[in-house]
Design an enzyme around this catalytic site. Structure first.
Site, PDB file in Angstrom:
ATOM      1  NE  ARG A   1      -1.822  -1.082   3.365  1.00  0.00           N
ATOM      2  CZ  ARG A   1      -1.877  -1.493   4.717  1.00  0.00           C
ATOM      3  NH1 ARG A   1      -2.545  -0.428   5.281  1.00  0.00           N
ATOM      4  NH2 ARG A   1      -1.042  -1.624   5.657  1.00  0.00           N
TER       5      ARG A   1
ATOM      6  CG  ASN B   1      -3.232  -4.204   4.364  1.00  0.00           C
ATOM      7  OD1 ASN B   1      -3.173  -4.163   3.106  1.00  0.00           O
ATOM      8  ND2 ASN B   1      -3.072  -4.307   5.707  1.00  0.00           N
TER       9      ASN B   1
END
Length: 93
Positions: free
Chosen positions: A21, A40
């Site tokens: 990320r 997530n």
């Protein structure tokens, strides 16, 4: 002026716990940054939502599919729509 679009990409593979990320956020940051988020999902995938010029979103999608990311990308599903303007900058959730 280029019309903004919204890309939602769901990335499957080994993409949690490897800096994925944060790598996405670094990739879209800059003077002509995309807005959106990377988060997530409970099933081990990562959702990337990006808004901005279609060409920039397409480049992000191509990069996600290259495997030149942290972890190991197995597959990337995508959906497109009009930009909503819901995001101010790009965040990691």
């Amino acid at each position: 002026m280029t019309e903004s679009v919204r890309l939602t990409a769901v990335v499957d593979g080994r993409v949690q716990g490897v800096g994925f990320r944060w790598s996405v956020m670094a990739r879209v940051s800059g003077p002509d940054a995309l807005t959106g988020h990377a988060r997530n999902l409970p099933d081990g995938r990562v959702e990337v939502v990006a808004e901005g010029p279609q060409e920039d979103c397409e480049q992000l999608l191509a990069w996600l599919r290259t495997g030149d990311t942290p972890g190991r990308v197995g597959s990337v599903s995508e959906s497109w729509g009009p930009a909503t303007g819901d995001h101010d900058g790009f965040t990691v959730l």
